[in-house]
Design a protein around this motif. Sequence first.
Motif, mmCIF file in Angstrom:
data_model
loop_
_atom_site.group_PDB
_atom_site.id
_atom_site.type_symbol
_atom_site.label_atom_id
_atom_site.label_comp_id
_atom_site.label_asym_id
_atom_site.label_seq_id
_atom_site.Cartn_x
_atom_site.Cartn_y
_atom_site.Cartn_z
ATOM 1 N N VAL A 112 0.532 -0.836 0.193
ATOM 2 C CA VAL A 112 -0.029 -0.033 0.088
ATOM 3 C C VAL A 112 1.159 1.197 0.130
ATOM 4 O O VAL A 112 1.862 1.000 0.705
ATOM 5 C CB VAL A 112 -1.347 0.061 1.042
ATOM 6 C CG1 VAL A 112 -1.548 1.208 1.531
ATOM 7 C CG2 VAL A 112 -1.794 -1.313 1.488
ATOM 8 N N SER A 113 0.605 1.860 -1.176
ATOM 9 C CA SER A 113 1.751 3.086 -0.730
ATOM 10 C C SER A 113 1.048 4.535 -0.824
ATOM 11 O O SER A 113 -0.508 4.890 -1.308
ATOM 12 C CB SER A 113 2.429 2.658 -2.205
ATOM 13 O OG SER A 113 1.664 3.008 -3.585
ATOM 14 N N GLN A 114 1.179 5.490 -0.730
ATOM 15 C CA GLN A 114 0.629 7.096 -0.234
ATOM 16 C C GLN A 114 1.395 8.016 -0.676
ATOM 17 O O GLN A 114 2.793 7.869 -0.756
ATOM 18 C CB GLN A 114 0.410 7.340 1.052
ATOM 19 C CG GLN A 114 -0.848 6.487 1.622
ATOM 20 C CD GLN A 114 -0.816 6.841 3.269
ATOM 21 O OE1 GLN A 114 -0.886 5.887 3.621
ATOM 22 N NE2 GLN A 114 -1.271 7.594 3.493
ATOM 23 N N GLN A 140 -2.942 0.258 -4.396
ATOM 24 C CA GLN A 140 -2.760 -1.114 -3.242
ATOM 25 C C GLN A 140 -2.577 -1.911 -4.515
ATOM 26 O O GLN A 140 -3.009 -2.123 -5.061
ATOM 27 C CB GLN A 140 -3.569 -1.206 -2.174
ATOM 28 C CG GLN A 140 -4.945 -1.612 -2.574
ATOM 29 C CD GLN A 140 -5.498 -2.738 -2.731
ATOM 30 O OE1 GLN A 140 -5.085 -3.951 -2.752
ATOM 31 N NE2 GLN A 140 -6.592 -2.408 -3.531
ATOM 32 N N ASN A 141 -0.878 -2.847 -4.516
ATOM 33 C CA ASN A 141 -1.248 -4.108 -5.626
ATOM 34 C C ASN A 141 -1.420 -4.989 -4.465
ATOM 35 O O ASN A 141 -0.821 -6.047 -5.554
ATOM 36 C CB ASN A 141 0.011 -4.091 -5.399
ATOM 37 C CG ASN A 141 0.966 -3.581 -5.103
ATOM 38 O OD1 ASN A 141 1.092 -4.444 -3.623
ATOM 39 N ND2 ASN A 141 2.460 -3.753 -5.097
ATOM 40 N N LEU A 142 -2.025 -4.765 -3.989
ATOM 41 C CA LEU A 142 -2.670 -6.111 -3.947
ATOM 42 C C LEU A 142 -4.172 -6.982 -4.099
ATOM 43 O O LEU A 142 -3.871 -8.840 -3.558
ATOM 44 C CB LEU A 142 -2.788 -6.428 -1.444
ATOM 45 C CG LEU A 142 -1.409 -5.729 -0.714
ATOM 46 C CD1 LEU A 142 -2.233 -5.485 0.422
ATOM 47 C CD2 LEU A 142 -0.237 -7.013 -0.200
ATOM 48 N N GLY A 143 -4.187 -6.644 -4.865
ATOM 49 C CA GLY A 143 -6.108 -7.281 -5.355
ATOM 50 C C GLY A 143 -7.041 -6.667 -4.449
ATOM 51 O O GLY A 143 -7.832 -7.834 -4.591
ATOM 52 N N HIS A 144 -7.227 -6.036 -3.090
ATOM 53 C CA HIS A 144 -7.505 -6.224 -2.113
ATOM 54 C C HIS A 144 -9.539 -5.348 -2.519
ATOM 55 O O HIS A 144 -9.373 -3.991 -3.261
ATOM 56 C CB HIS A 144 -7.311 -5.132 -1.373
ATOM 57 C CG HIS A 144 -6.525 -6.321 0.046
ATOM 58 N ND1 HIS A 144 -5.596 -6.003 0.556
ATOM 59 C CD2 HIS A 144 -6.226 -7.609 -0.271
ATOM 60 C CE1 HIS A 144 -4.546 -6.405 1.306
ATOM 61 N NE2 HIS A 144 -5.760 -7.692 0.567
ATOM 62 N N ASP A 145 -10.150 -5.901 -2.571
ATOM 63 C CA ASP A 145 -11.473 -5.018 -2.769
ATOM 64 C C ASP A 145 -11.732 -4.175 -2.172
ATOM 65 O O ASP A 145 -12.663 -3.198 -2.063
ATOM 66 C CB ASP A 145 -12.906 -6.070 -2.499
ATOM 67 C CG ASP A 145 -12.538 -7.083 -3.826
ATOM 68 O OD1 ASP A 145 -13.426 -8.641 -3.681
ATOM 69 O OD2 ASP A 145 -12.123 -7.237 -4.773
ATOM 70 N N THR A 146 -11.246 -3.893 -0.662
ATOM 71 C CA THR A 146 -11.784 -2.692 0.422
ATOM 72 C C THR A 146 -10.967 -2.249 0.537
ATOM 73 O O THR A 146 -8.997 -2.242 0.595
ATOM 74 C CB THR A 146 -12.175 -2.869 1.403
ATOM 75 O OG1 THR A 146 -13.737 -4.346 1.277
ATOM 76 C CG2 THR A 146 -13.024 -2.228 2.510
ATOM 77 N N ASN A 168 -14.844 -2.144 -3.881
ATOM 78 C CA ASN A 168 -15.012 -2.252 -5.279
ATOM 79 C C ASN A 168 -15.540 -1.022 -5.630
ATOM 80 O O ASN A 168 -17.125 -0.966 -6.740
ATOM 81 C CB ASN A 168 -16.142 -4.062 -6.051
ATOM 82 C CG ASN A 168 -15.580 -4.376 -6.134
ATOM 83 O OD1 ASN A 168 -14.356 -4.495 -6.871
ATOM 84 N ND2 ASN A 168 -15.717 -5.861 -5.329
ATOM 85 N N LYS A 169 -14.551 0.092 -5.571
ATOM 86 C CA LYS A 169 -15.268 1.768 -5.553
ATOM 87 C C LYS A 169 -16.022 2.275 -5.418
ATOM 88 O O LYS A 169 -17.187 3.545 -5.535
ATOM 89 C CB LYS A 169 -15.369 1.586 -7.660
ATOM 90 C CG LYS A 169 -14.277 1.089 -8.063
ATOM 91 C CD LYS A 169 -14.153 1.570 -9.442
ATOM 92 C CE LYS A 169 -14.978 1.295 -10.226
ATOM 93 N NZ LYS A 169 -15.164 1.489 -12.012
ATOM 94 N N GLU A 170 -17.126 1.258 -4.290
ATOM 95 C CA GLU A 170 -18.280 2.111 -3.523
ATOM 96 C C GLU A 170 -18.000 2.197 -2.302
ATOM 97 O O GLU A 170 -17.485 1.549 -1.585
ATOM 98 C CB GLU A 170 -19.151 1.371 -4.050
ATOM 99 C CG GLU A 170 -21.066 1.632 -3.565
ATOM 100 C CD GLU A 170 -21.870 0.104 -4.025
ATOM 101 O OE1 GLU A 170 -21.782 -0.190 -4.779
ATOM 102 O OE2 GLU A 170 -23.164 0.321 -3.213
ATOM 103 N N SER A 201 -6.184 -1.847 3.029
ATOM 104 C CA SER A 201 -6.828 -1.605 2.210
ATOM 105 C C SER A 201 -6.840 -2.869 2.911
ATOM 106 O O SER A 201 -6.265 -3.702 3.998
ATOM 107 C CB SER A 201 -6.011 -2.387 0.797
ATOM 108 O OG SER A 201 -4.962 -2.879 0.701
ATOM 109 N N SER A 202 -7.788 -3.868 2.679
ATOM 110 C CA SER A 202 -8.453 -5.427 3.072
ATOM 111 C C SER A 202 -8.909 -6.026 1.788
ATOM 112 O O SER A 202 -10.285 -5.874 1.332
ATOM 113 C CB SER A 202 -8.807 -5.371 4.160
ATOM 114 O OG SER A 202 -10.302 -5.255 4.780
ATOM 115 N N GLN A 203 -8.481 -7.199 1.846
ATOM 116 C CA GLN A 203 -9.716 -8.603 1.365
ATOM 117 C C GLN A 203 -10.777 -8.573 1.517
ATOM 118 O O GLN A 203 -12.277 -8.536 1.455
ATOM 119 C CB GLN A 203 -9.011 -9.685 0.562
ATOM 120 C CG GLN A 203 -9.619 -10.624 -0.060
ATOM 121 C CD GLN A 203 -10.432 -10.082 -1.405
ATOM 122 O OE1 GLN A 203 -9.523 -8.742 -1.866
ATOM 123 N NE2 GLN A 203 -11.277 -9.965 -1.716
#
Lengths: 115, 112
Positions: B4-6, B25-31, B51-53, B93-95
């Motif tokens: 996770v980068s800022q 984030q490059n972890l593929g997380h949805d949240t 997911n963008k919501e 982020s978290s999956q």
Amino acid sequence: AQSVTQPDIHITVSEGASLELRCNYSYGATPYLFWYVQSPGQGLQLLLKYFSGDTLVQGIKGFEAEFKRSQSSFNLRKPSVHWSDAAEYFCAVGPREGGYNKLIFGAGTRLAVHP
Amino acid sequence: DTAVSQTPKYLVTQMGNDKSIKCEQNLGHDTMYWYKQDSKKFLKIMFSYNNKELIINETVPNRFSPKSPDKAHLNLHINSLELGDSAVYFCASSQDFLSGGFFGPGTRLTVL
């Protein structure tokens, strides 16, 4: 109201000594429980978490925590502290239900380690 | 690779300005989340996107507007900056909730 209390703002221990950081929570039901560490100038890193089962959980860097339902506590322990453990430690809780993720953090405990 | 980068890591600006902080984030997380850490180190969630919501908006002034162009990015735009906005802002982020979240290194915002 939901809350997390870390009674000790600042703790100093000698290197090699044992450590216990306290965390108490107030919640409607048993929440998910987490401990994070924040080194100076860094983001938070997850040390360990408790969801269910064995009430003694092992984490990274030699840390463990024990969940005590009767005391609403989730204290963090380490048998022998290293100088590199000096950091800020945060306890956090989150809901088991709700359909969304939301962590509530304690105010943190700053750990100093004397050589 | 950074999970996770800022950017930026530090941001110093005058009252009344508008500024943005970016998170990836490059972890593929949805949240993804934004947290604010005040001068007393107290951490509080501001927003969460799945997911963008937008799924969490914790009574943050509407001068703060998060934007998620895709699920790997969550940016924070702040209008009309005030002294009280000075803090460290963390992206996470978290999956799923069980992972507890991965945090970025933080952006220290100083409003003069």
